[in-house]
Design a protein around this motif. Structure first.
Motif, PDB file in Angstrom:
ATOM      1  N   GLU A  57     -77.886  61.295  35.278  1.00  0.00           N
ATOM      2  CA  GLU A  57     -77.285  61.423  36.603  1.00  0.00           C
ATOM      3  C   GLU A  57     -76.193  62.477  36.540  1.00  0.00           C
ATOM      4  N   ILE A  58     -76.141  63.303  37.570  1.00  0.00           N
ATOM      5  CA  ILE A  58     -75.242  64.464  37.568  1.00  0.00           C
ATOM      6  C   ILE A  58     -74.057  64.222  38.498  1.00  0.00           C
ATOM      7  N   ASP A  59     -72.855  64.475  37.973  1.00  0.00           N
ATOM      8  CA  ASP A  59     -71.628  64.336  38.770  1.00  0.00           C
ATOM      9  C   ASP A  59     -71.246  65.649  39.441  1.00  0.00           C
ATOM     10  N   LEU A  60     -71.408  66.749  38.713  1.00  0.00           N
ATOM     11  CA  LEU A  60     -71.071  68.072  39.245  1.00  0.00           C
ATOM     12  C   LEU A  60     -72.238  69.031  38.996  1.00  0.00           C
ATOM     13  N   LEU A  61     -72.659  69.703  40.049  1.00  0.00           N
ATOM     14  CA  LEU A  61     -73.659  70.760  39.946  1.00  0.00           C
ATOM     15  C   LEU A  61     -72.951  72.080  40.189  1.00  0.00           C
ATOM     16  N   ILE A  62     -72.907  72.926  39.173  1.00  0.00           N
ATOM     17  CA  ILE A  62     -72.234  74.224  39.264  1.00  0.00           C
ATOM     18  C   ILE A  62     -73.301  75.310  39.358  1.00  0.00           C
ATOM     19  N   LEU A  63     -73.217  76.117  40.388  1.00  0.00           N
ATOM     20  CA  LEU A  63     -74.277  77.101  40.604  1.00  0.00           C
ATOM     21  C   LEU A  63     -73.732  78.394  41.184  1.00  0.00           C
ATOM     22  N   GLU A  64     -74.116  79.500  40.558  1.00  0.00           N
ATOM     23  CA  GLU A  64     -73.836  80.826  41.111  1.00  0.00           C
ATOM     24  C   GLU A  64     -74.970  81.743  40.700  1.00  0.00           C
ATOM     25  N   ALA A  65     -75.934  81.881  41.607  1.00  0.00           N
ATOM     26  CA  ALA A  65     -77.060  82.794  41.392  1.00  0.00           C
ATOM     27  C   ALA A  65     -77.197  83.622  42.654  1.00  0.00           C
ATOM     28  N   MET A  66     -76.177  84.441  42.911  1.00  0.00           N
ATOM     29  CA  MET A  66     -76.087  85.174  44.173  1.00  0.00           C
ATOM     30  C   MET A  66     -75.910  86.666  43.950  1.00  0.00           C
ATOM     31  N   GLN A  67     -76.315  87.416  44.961  1.00  0.00           N
ATOM     32  CA  GLN A  67     -75.913  88.808  45.082  1.00  0.00           C
ATOM     33  C   GLN A  67     -75.382  89.014  46.499  1.00  0.00           C
TER      34      GLN A  67
END
Length: 412
Positions: free
Chosen positions: A219-229
């Motif tokens: 189970e995930i508490d924090l989802l960190i995501l940066e796949a942007m332009q």
């Protein structure tokens, strides 16, 4: 997978000018590494760890830090991280492999490595992540973090973990991390870097997987995501977020908490040239007031957060092409020079608790001009890619998920 598996692939065609340019850069990087390799392994690791801690000490400081001081610290962090990348011994094609998947551009480890020196992108994320971790640990003994599409350096998190360990702020019992990337070269680099930073206790798993299909076993508490332009184009941020948000705990958070993608009609010379002539670097604090007043804001085109992702529907077109219905806007009337303006799309990123990456703070938030969008004007030769509308028209925006991602306007 073992390193050897990736070293025996088809040799790179050095006659290809694009590949040759990358090769020359790689050779230069490797030669620099050889020169620096005169220091012992222990000294290299000490310099690496110190550079990560020093950069995060500045980022998390509550006092103002000079821009040049930040730049210098981030350049040092980059230089040391590249040494670890060199130690991972990636073959040339593994280092430079870049392609378009079903859901967006998959950048090469070679190109991804520069993210670690994007000062204000990392600052906005790191400060937000730091606050989110602190908030979670007030109510529970540990936090599990998933960081997909993290690239070869996982720059939004590994520097923070180095700082936490050095300062004895949070232990590996309190923070558990899963790193995911689809690029074999990124995985090899991550394994080397985590080992060099001595963060193995914090990192539960390093998984080679497509983030749009990955299923975590925790189970995930924090989802960190940066796949942007910039302009929210090309990469698969939305597809990844839409898939992985379902694995968050009911009280789990996604970082960034909200990405607001907005549009404006601008005079290109004013927006992209004149307002930056007298400043040393582009940043939201340097946006010119006159240039701001000259803009014609269209409003929000799309908002991406936990709630909107869970409610977000898809439309499937012919050939399996998928789009997301975004917002509808009405083009303003009474703008005398509208026929001279171009559409610019930009993202405002709220990472967590008022920490942001604002307009012009990073390449991912720079407004992106769309030269195919015409209002009250027509191109000399109309191409199928051109969108032509008039003031007062209602425009429905869709977001293309398939291939190279981006917005598609449709006149209602």
């Amino acid at each position: 997978m073992e390193k050897a598996q990736f070293q025996n692939k088809t040799s790179v065609g050095y006659a290809d000018p694009r590949v040759d340019e990358l090769l020359k850069h790689s050779i230069r990087t490797q030669l620099e590494s050889l020169l620096k390799s005169k220091i012992t392994t222990e000294q290299r690791i000490q310099l690496l760890q110190k550079s990560f801690v020093d950069a995060m000490s500045l980022v998390l400081s509550d006092t103002k830090v000079a821009h040049q001081q930040l730049v210098k610290a981030f350049e040092s962090m980059y230089d040391q991280a590249v040494q670890s990348l060199a130690m991972a011994e990636l073959s040339q094609d593994v280092l430079t492999r870049q392609y378009v998947s079903e859901t967006g551009l998959i950048m090469s480890p070679h190109n991804c490595k520069h993210t670690i020196k994007d000062v204000y992108r990392i600052k906005g994320y790191a400060r937000g992540i730091d606050k989110a971790i602190a908030a979670k640990l007030k109510n529970k003994p540990s936090v599990t973090i998933l960081y997909p599409a993290c690239g070869p350096f996982a720059p939004l998190l590994l520097p923070l973990l180095s700082y936490y360990k050095h300062e004895k702020r949070y232990s590996s019992e309190q923070i558990k991390v899963i790193l995911v990337d689809v690029q074999p070269g990124a995985i090899l680099s991550l394994q080397q870097l985590v080992q060099d930073l001595q963060l193995e206790d914090y990192v539960l798993q390093i998984e080679e997987a497509d983030a749009t299909k990955y299923v975590p076993n925790l189970e995930i508490d924090l989802l960190i995501l940066e796949a942007m332009q910039h302009g929210f184009t090309k990469e698969g941020q939305l597809s990844i977020a839409k898939h992985l948000v379902q694995f968050l705990n009911i009280d789990g958070w996604m970082i960034p908490q909200n990405v607001s993608v907005r549009g404006m009609m601008v005079i290109g010379e004013t927006e992209f040239n004149q307002q930056w002539k007298d400043v040393k670097y582009s940043h939201s604090i340097h946006v010119d007031r006159a240039a701001q007043q000259d803009r014609v804001e269209l409003g929000e085109i799309l908002s991406i957060n936990k709630s909107s992702l869970l409610d977000m529907g898809e439309v499937e077109l012919a050939d399996g092409i998928k789009v997301i219905p975004a917002n509808q806007i009405v083009l303003p009337t009474g703008i005398a020079d509208m026929d001279q303006r171009i559409l610019a799309i930009y993202a405002h990123i709220e990472t967590f608790s008022q920490e942001v990456v604002g307009q012009y703070d990073s390449g991912i938030t720079n407004p992106r001009p769309d030269m195919t969008f015409y209002v009250d004007a027509k191109p000399r030769e109309v191409e199928h890619t051109h969108f032509v509308a008039s003031s007062g028209d209602a425009v429905q925006f869709y977001y293309q998920l398939s291939g190279l991602t981006g917005f598609v306007p449709v006149k209602i």
